[in-house]
Structure formats: structure tokens, C-alpha cells
Design a protein around this motif. Structure first.
Motif, PDB file in Angstrom:
ATOM      1  N   LEU A  28       3.335   8.167  22.711  1.00  0.00           N
ATOM      2  CA  LEU A  28       2.000   7.762  22.589  1.00  0.00           C
ATOM      3  C   LEU A  28       1.731   7.833  24.407  1.00  0.00           C
ATOM      4  N   ILE A  29       2.429   7.585  25.275  1.00  0.00           N
ATOM      5  CA  ILE A  29       2.552   7.591  26.760  1.00  0.00           C
ATOM      6  C   ILE A  29       2.212   9.066  27.147  1.00  0.00           C
ATOM      7  N   MET A  30       3.108   9.809  26.784  1.00  0.00           N
ATOM      8  CA  MET A  30       3.205  11.293  27.116  1.00  0.00           C
ATOM      9  C   MET A  30       2.176  12.016  26.538  1.00  0.00           C
ATOM     10  N   ALA A  31       2.008  12.057  25.199  1.00  0.00           N
ATOM     11  CA  ALA A  31       1.433  13.036  24.595  1.00  0.00           C
ATOM     12  C   ALA A  31      -0.065  12.349  24.341  1.00  0.00           C
ATOM     13  N   GLY A  47      -5.939  16.820  29.005  1.00  0.00           N
ATOM     14  CA  GLY A  47      -6.798  17.625  28.036  1.00  0.00           C
ATOM     15  C   GLY A  47      -8.301  17.726  28.422  1.00  0.00           C
ATOM     16  N   ALA A  48      -8.471  16.411  28.957  1.00  0.00           N
ATOM     17  CA  ALA A  48      -9.793  16.023  29.219  1.00  0.00           C
ATOM     18  C   ALA A  48     -10.193  16.922  30.726  1.00  0.00           C
ATOM     19  N   MET A  49      -9.490  16.870  31.534  1.00  0.00           N
ATOM     20  CA  MET A  49      -9.630  17.721  32.508  1.00  0.00           C
ATOM     21  C   MET A  49      -9.647  19.340  32.394  1.00  0.00           C
ATOM     22  N   ALA A  50      -8.755  19.746  31.453  1.00  0.00           N
ATOM     23  CA  ALA A  50      -8.855  21.230  30.981  1.00  0.00           C
ATOM     24  C   ALA A  50     -10.144  21.267  30.203  1.00  0.00           C
ATOM     25  N   PHE A  51     -10.664  20.487  29.385  1.00  0.00           N
ATOM     26  CA  PHE A  51     -11.796  20.519  28.949  1.00  0.00           C
ATOM     27  C   PHE A  51     -13.162  20.900  29.921  1.00  0.00           C
ATOM     28  N   SER A  52     -13.222  20.008  30.863  1.00  0.00           N
ATOM     29  CA  SER A  52     -14.281  20.028  31.667  1.00  0.00           C
ATOM     30  C   SER A  52     -14.005  21.366  32.675  1.00  0.00           C
ATOM     31  N   GLY A  90      -2.067  25.352  36.133  1.00  0.00           N
ATOM     32  CA  GLY A  90      -0.536  25.577  36.347  1.00  0.00           C
ATOM     33  C   GLY A  90       0.250  24.751  37.703  1.00  0.00           C
ATOM     34  N   VAL A  91      -0.458  24.832  38.570  1.00  0.00           N
ATOM     35  CA  VAL A  91      -0.167  24.037  39.976  1.00  0.00           C
ATOM     36  C   VAL A  91       0.076  22.643  39.529  1.00  0.00           C
ATOM     37  N   ILE A  92      -0.804  22.229  38.969  1.00  0.00           N
ATOM     38  CA  ILE A  92      -0.665  20.797  38.259  1.00  0.00           C
ATOM     39  C   ILE A  92       0.510  20.398  37.521  1.00  0.00           C
ATOM     40  N   ALA A  93       0.664  21.463  36.623  1.00  0.00           N
ATOM     41  CA  ALA A  93       1.949  21.441  35.764  1.00  0.00           C
ATOM     42  C   ALA A  93       2.993  21.454  36.677  1.00  0.00           C
ATOM     43  N   ILE A  94       3.188  22.324  37.470  1.00  0.00           N
ATOM     44  CA  ILE A  94       4.270  22.431  38.512  1.00  0.00           C
ATOM     45  C   ILE A  94       4.785  21.359  39.339  1.00  0.00           C
ATOM     46  N   LEU A  95       3.635  20.597  39.721  1.00  0.00           N
ATOM     47  CA  LEU A  95       3.886  19.482  40.478  1.00  0.00           C
ATOM     48  C   LEU A  95       4.359  18.388  39.715  1.00  0.00           C
ATOM     49  N   LEU A  96       3.689  18.100  38.501  1.00  0.00           N
ATOM     50  CA  LEU A  96       4.351  17.018  37.545  1.00  0.00           C
ATOM     51  C   LEU A  96       5.605  17.223  36.833  1.00  0.00           C
ATOM     52  N   GLY A  97       5.930  18.872  36.757  1.00  0.00           N
ATOM     53  CA  GLY A  97       7.193  19.116  36.205  1.00  0.00           C
ATOM     54  C   GLY A  97       8.335  18.815  37.249  1.00  0.00           C
ATOM     55  N   ILE A  98       7.954  19.044  38.461  1.00  0.00           N
ATOM     56  CA  ILE A  98       9.068  18.859  39.441  1.00  0.00           C
ATOM     57  C   ILE A  98       9.286  17.360  39.748  1.00  0.00           C
ATOM     58  N   PHE A  99       8.190  16.460  39.662  1.00  0.00           N
ATOM     59  CA  PHE A  99       7.924  15.234  39.798  1.00  0.00           C
ATOM     60  C   PHE A  99       8.912  14.465  38.927  1.00  0.00           C
ATOM     61  N   GLY A 100       8.947  14.861  37.491  1.00  0.00           N
ATOM     62  CA  GLY A 100       9.589  14.398  36.400  1.00  0.00           C
ATOM     63  C   GLY A 100      11.142  14.712  36.387  1.00  0.00           C
ATOM     64  N   SER A 101      11.319  15.995  36.915  1.00  0.00           N
ATOM     65  CA  SER A 101      12.879  16.304  36.835  1.00  0.00           C
ATOM     66  C   SER A 101      13.718  16.541  37.855  1.00  0.00           C
ATOM     67  N   ALA A 125       5.901  19.192  32.394  1.00  0.00           N
ATOM     68  CA  ALA A 125       4.921  20.290  32.536  1.00  0.00           C
ATOM     69  C   ALA A 125       4.080  20.437  31.376  1.00  0.00           C
ATOM     70  N   ALA A 126       4.728  20.318  30.243  1.00  0.00           N
ATOM     71  CA  ALA A 126       4.136  20.596  28.901  1.00  0.00           C
ATOM     72  C   ALA A 126       2.725  19.679  28.888  1.00  0.00           C
ATOM     73  N   VAL A 127       3.141  18.545  29.311  1.00  0.00           N
ATOM     74  CA  VAL A 127       2.043  17.439  29.214  1.00  0.00           C
ATOM     75  C   VAL A 127       0.776  18.095  29.655  1.00  0.00           C
ATOM     76  N   VAL A 128       0.632  18.792  30.699  1.00  0.00           N
ATOM     77  CA  VAL A 128      -0.283  19.397  31.437  1.00  0.00           C
ATOM     78  C   VAL A 128      -0.839  20.849  30.950  1.00  0.00           C
ATOM     79  N   ILE A 129       0.067  21.657  30.648  1.00  0.00           N
ATOM     80  CA  ILE A 129       0.012  23.187  30.257  1.00  0.00           C
ATOM     81  C   ILE A 129      -0.300  23.365  28.998  1.00  0.00           C
ATOM     82  N   VAL A 130       0.353  22.547  27.947  1.00  0.00           N
ATOM     83  CA  VAL A 130      -0.241  22.565  26.608  1.00  0.00           C
ATOM     84  C   VAL A 130      -1.545  22.336  26.338  1.00  0.00           C
ATOM     85  N   PRO A 131      -1.911  21.342  26.623  1.00  0.00           N
ATOM     86  CA  PRO A 131      -3.461  20.856  26.512  1.00  0.00           C
ATOM     87  C   PRO A 131      -4.443  22.096  27.387  1.00  0.00           C
ATOM     88  N   ALA A 132      -3.929  22.400  28.259  1.00  0.00           N
ATOM     89  CA  ALA A 132      -4.850  23.518  28.994  1.00  0.00           C
ATOM     90  C   ALA A 132      -4.583  24.858  28.129  1.00  0.00           C
TER      91      ALA A 132
END
Length: 532
Positions: free
Chosen positions: A41-44, A52-57, A76-87, A130-137
Motif C-alpha cells: 500500500l505504501i510503495m504502490a 503517477g500524478a506527477m507523470a500525468f501532469s 528516469g532521473v527521478i527513478a534512478i535517484l530513488l532506486g539508488i537511495f533504496g538499494s 525505481a519501478a515505483v516511479v518509472i512504471v506509472p510513468a
């Protein structure tokens, strides 16, 4: 073999979902399902929905302007930053400095299989974040543009390349963190400082990025060609998502080259880092006379030593020690603007601004809750504190004083800054100085009382008493409830006797409650502590 190693990796990463460290036993199926559902629930739901709202705008205006590549570059840059931060920290602890490195390396298991299994675990962790950002995008993009095989293939390749690039950077940064940690002495303080820097950079980058994105959308016709000309690599990176074959070929070659270099360097350095024991300093013994301390000072030093030895304890229970001085500076700088805004909203309610400032300071004071975990953190070694040749109340008082020392001086500074800025009547000013101090004392006593009555001494992970205990939950949510009552009653009732009298009445009630807690701790707290 790799499957077994990978299963072990994920069992370690998600151990808290299957094992209750507070009760020191496996969770029930219902508890495990609830924990996993909350995580999803938190992640997805929350994070995925936010991005997803950011991508829509972003998607429609950028695609309409012919800058779909810029849309993929930003997301993609946002996804990279979040992916690195998480892993990156799982890379540090799970790849290089895992606790079972010596055990696994002593088994007849090829080193490359151990390394591959751990790399795969890091890859999946980075991909998850990273998928939390890039999949909705990607979903938003495919729903926005007419369907084509090129767009679908481009989006799939974009996700794969991005996830491999996240893995490569995570391994590099994880290696740096691992090497530094082997040379550091006070790792807890360094961890706290690094975490604070990350938090500061995150919020700074977030607000700056939002301004930059809004500016890009408004002026995409101007900035798009400039970025394409001056930063052609960014253009190629974003064009992968559009299905451009040249961009796909070039970016695949670059990412593959970086990954191959990382694999080569990792293979050469993995054993050296994984088996390192850290820096050891030769200490020459020098006889010296130890300064005699009172029992109170020695106990206080012990409590502060426990605090500073745990990064988790400092980050979760003592953050307001740094945040309150920052609040004091912000009050002086941004206070007048905030006062004008509050007057515009609550101008009809006399003294409302003072009450709201007092409320903010009281909330900040209650967010320091070291006493809510101080007793439980004694754990199985509680007998040591119980066997000391001092009264049990002295032990409890030391735990109480830590929270007061961390909170009250900084809080007084913030109150003085607020008083100087507001220039309120004398009665309100004195209440502004006194009530936050009384509130800090009240919550310190309340936190210690709750932890004493509901002590958890059987934990196997210190995060259980620090983040997952009832006393800490009451300390956090109780502070919000106190603030809501303090401000809400005044704004709803608008007492005819004014803000000063209202604040002093509230201070009197809080002080009376603090006195009752103090008397209970003095009379019964020590006996209860000795019976733990």
C-alpha cells in the motif's frame, strides 16, 4: 545454489515481515499478510500514486510540445535517484559487509555464485524502488500516445536499462560506503550525519526540482532544443523510451560497458572488502588518574553513551535536538511573513497567532522521546543497572534528564526568538516562554512512565523498542493530540478572558499532570524498575 542464496538474501531483507522482533517469535500468517499488504500500500499506493500524478501532469504537455524524450529523461532521473537511495545501503550491508560473509566463504560455494546471488538481490531491490516511479510513468505515456510496437519496446528497454544502471551506481556507492565504514571509529555519529545530509539534500532537491519542472513545462519550446544541443546524452537517454533505435543501441552499449566494468572491479575487490575486519588502532597504555564523578553524573554519562552509540536511537528519538534550533532561525527569518499570513486567516481571533506559535513549539518539544525507549533499551542487561549501588530513582532520573537536556535549552532559544519576533503582550510572552518548557517536562515524565510500565526487555533488534513500541507510539501521536487540543480549543471557543489567561490555564493543567507523574515515579517507579 543461486536460488537458495537468493532466497536467503530476501529472507534477511524482509525478515521483519515474517518475524516479530518485539515478541521474539514468528508472525502469524495474518500478521505477515497485514505487514506485506501495508508495504504494498505504501510503495504502490502512496509512492506509486504520487509519482503517477506527477507523470500525468508532465506527460501531455511535453508530448504535445514534441518533447516526449524530456518526459522520459525527467522521470528516469527521478527513478534512478530513488532506486539508488533504496538499494545503496542494502548493497553496503548485504553485498560487501554482510554478517555471514565469513560463513559463506568458508563453504564449498564458488565466490562468483555468492557475488551473483547478492548482486541479483541488490538488483531486485533497486528495481523495486525505481519501478515505483518509472512504471506509472510508462503506463501514463502508453495511455497518452497512440499505441505502437516501437513505443512499447522502447518503454520495456528503458525500464531494463534504467534498472541495470541503478544496480551499477548502487554497487559503486555501496563500495564507497563500505570502504569508509571500515575506517571510521564512531560509526553511529557518522551514520546520523550522513542521514541528515541525505534528508537535507532530499528536501532541497525536491523543492528545487519542482520549481525546475514547472519552469521546463512553461518554457519547453525554449529549453528543449537547448538541452538537446548542450546535453545530447540526456536527449538520447530520454529517447530510449520513445523507441528510437539509435538511442536504444547507444544507451545499451554504454550501460553494458559500465556494468561490465563494475563486474570486473567487483570481482577483483569483493574478497578484500568482504573479509576486511576494519581499521584497528594500536593503543599504547598510559596510566592516568580518573576523575571522580558523582553518581548522578556517572549515570547521565552512561545514558548519553547509550544514545550516541546507536544511530537508530538518535535518528528516531532525538532529531528535534537539531530541528528546534533550525526552527528558531526560521522564526527569525520567515516569522514576519508567517505572522501576516496567520493574521489574514485568524485576524478576528485575538491572540491566535501567539497560541499557534506556542502550539508549534510544544509539538517540537514532544518529538524528542528518548525516555520512551530508555528503560526498554536496557534489554537483557537490565540487571546491571539494578545491581548498581545507587537508588533506582537515580537511574530513572538520569534517563529523564537526557531528554530534558536535549530538548529544553534549544526550546528556550526558539521561544526567545518567537517572543522577540512577535512582540506580544507581557502575559502572552511569558506564557510563550513557559508553556513549551512545562510541556517538554510533562512529555519526558510521561514517556518514562509509559516505558517503565510497558517495558520490552526481550527484544532481539533495538528497533523494536525504538520504533515499534507502545510508549513511542503514544509519545508521537500523543504530542499531536496535545497540540490539536491546545490550538483547537482556543480557535473553536475563543475564550473571552484572552490568549494569555488561556495559555496559563493550559500551563497549569500540564504542570499539575507533570507533578502527578513525578510523584508516581519517585514513590513507585523505582520499585517497579527493580522488579523488571
Amino acid at each position: 545454489m543461486v536460488k537458495t542464496l537468493l532466497k536467503k538474501q530476501f529472507a534477511e531483507i524482509f525478515r521483519s515481515y515474517f518475524y516479530d522482533t518485539k515478541k521474539n517469535k514468528a508472525r502469524s500468517k495474518a500478521g505477515t499478510i497485514a505487514c506485506i499488504a501495508l508495504f504494498v500500500l505504501i510503495m504502490a499506493g502512496f509512492l506509486g500514486g504520487t509519482f503517477g500524478a506527477m507523470a500525468f501532469s508532465l506527460c501531455s504537455p511535453l508530448v504535445a510540445a514534441g518533447a516526449g524524450w524530456l518526459y522520459f529523461a525527467i522521470m528516469g532521473v527521478i527513478a534512478i535517484l530513488l532506486g539508488i537511495f533504496g538499494s545503496v545501503f542494502s548493497t553496503y550491508s548485504g553485498l560487501y559487509l554482510a554478517k555471514d560473509n565469513d560463513l559463506l566463504l568458508s563453504m564449498p560455494i564458488p565466490t562468483d555464485k555468492i557475488m551473483f546471488a547478492r548482486l541479483l538481490g541488490v538488483y531486485l531491490m533497486g528495481l523495486m524502488y525505481a519501478a515505483v516511479v518509472i512504471v506509472p510513468a510508462v503506463v501514463v505515456y502508453l495511455l497518452t500516445v497512440p499505441f505502437s510496437a516501437a513505443a512499447l519496446i522502447g518503454c520495456i528497454v528503458f525500464i531494463l536499462l534504467l534498472s541495470v544502471f541503478v544496480l551499477t551506481l548502487s554497487c559503486l556507492l555501496g563500495w564507497v560506503v563500505a570502504k569508509l565504514s571500515l575506517k571510521l571509529k564512531n560509526k553511529s555519529m557518522v551514520t546520523v550525519l550522513i542521514s541528515l545530509v541525505f534528508i537535507g539534500l532530499y528536501y532541497f532537491g525536491y523543492f528545487k526540482a519542482m520549481d525546475l519542472i514547472r519552469d521546463l513545462i512553461a518554457n519547453v519550446a525554449v529549453y528543449g532544443p537547448t538541452i538537446r544541443e548542450k546535453a545530447y546524452g540526456v536527449y538520447l537517454f530520454g529517447s530510449v523510451g520513445l523507441g528510437d533505435p539509435i538511442a536504444i543501441a547507444v544507451c545499451t552499449a554504454v550501460v553494458a560497458a559500465f556494468f561490465g566494468l563494475m563486474w570486473y572491479l567487483l570481482g577483483r575487490s569483493f574478497l578484500a572488502v568482504a573479509t576486511a575486519t576494519g581499521a584497528s588502532e594500536k593503543v599504547k597504555y598510559t596510566a592516568r588518574r580518573e576523575k571522580q564523578r558523582s553518581a548522578a553524573t556517572a549515570l547521565l554519562k552512561k545514558e548519553f553513551g547509550r544514545l550516541t552509540s546507536s544511530a537508530n536511537y538518535m535518528l528516531n528519538c532525538a532529531m528535534s535536538t537539531l530541528l528546534i534550533p533550525i526552527l528558531a532561525v526560521l522564526i527569525l527569518i520567515k516569522g514576519p511573513v508567517l505572522v501576516d499570513t496567520l493574521n489574514a486567516v485568524f485576524g478576528g481571533t485575538g491572540g491566535a497567532v501567539t497560541v499557534l506559535f506556542v502550539t508549534a513549539l510544544c509539538t517540537a518539544s514532544a518529538m524528542n522521546d528518548t525516555a520512551a525507549a530508555a528503560v526498554s533499551l536496557e534489554g537483557s542487561n537490565v540487571w546491571i543497572a539494578q545491581s548498581l549501588p545507587v537508588e533506582a530513582w537515580q537511574v530513572l532520573r538520569a534517563k529523564l534528564r537526557v531528554q530534558m537536556i536535549l530538548t529544553m535549552p534549544a526550546l528556550l532559544l526558539a521561544s526567545v526568538c518567537a517572543a522577540v519576533m512577535l512582540k506580544a503582550p507581557v502575559g502572552e510572552t511569558l506564557a510563550l516562554l513557559a508553556l513549551p518548557q512545562i510541556t517538554a517536562l510533562f512529555f519526558a515524565l510521561l514517556d518514562l512512565t509509559l516505558d517503565l510500565r510497558h517495558a520490552n526487555l526481550g527484544w532481539t533488534n533495538e528497533l523494536a523498542p525504538i520504533k515499534q513500541s507502545m510508549p513511542v507510539a503514544v509519545a508521537v501521536f500523543g504530542s499531536f493530540g496535545y497540540s490539536i487540543v491546545l490550538a483547537g480549543l482556543y480557535l473553536l471557543l475563543t475564550p473571552p478572558f484572552g490568549a494569555a489567561a488561556y495559555l496559563w490555564i493550559f500551563a497549569s493543567v500540564t504542570a499539575a499532570a507533570a507533578l502527578l507523574l513525578y510523584l508516581w515515579l519517585r514513590r513507585k517507579g523505582g520499585k517497579l524498575f527493580m522488579e523488571l
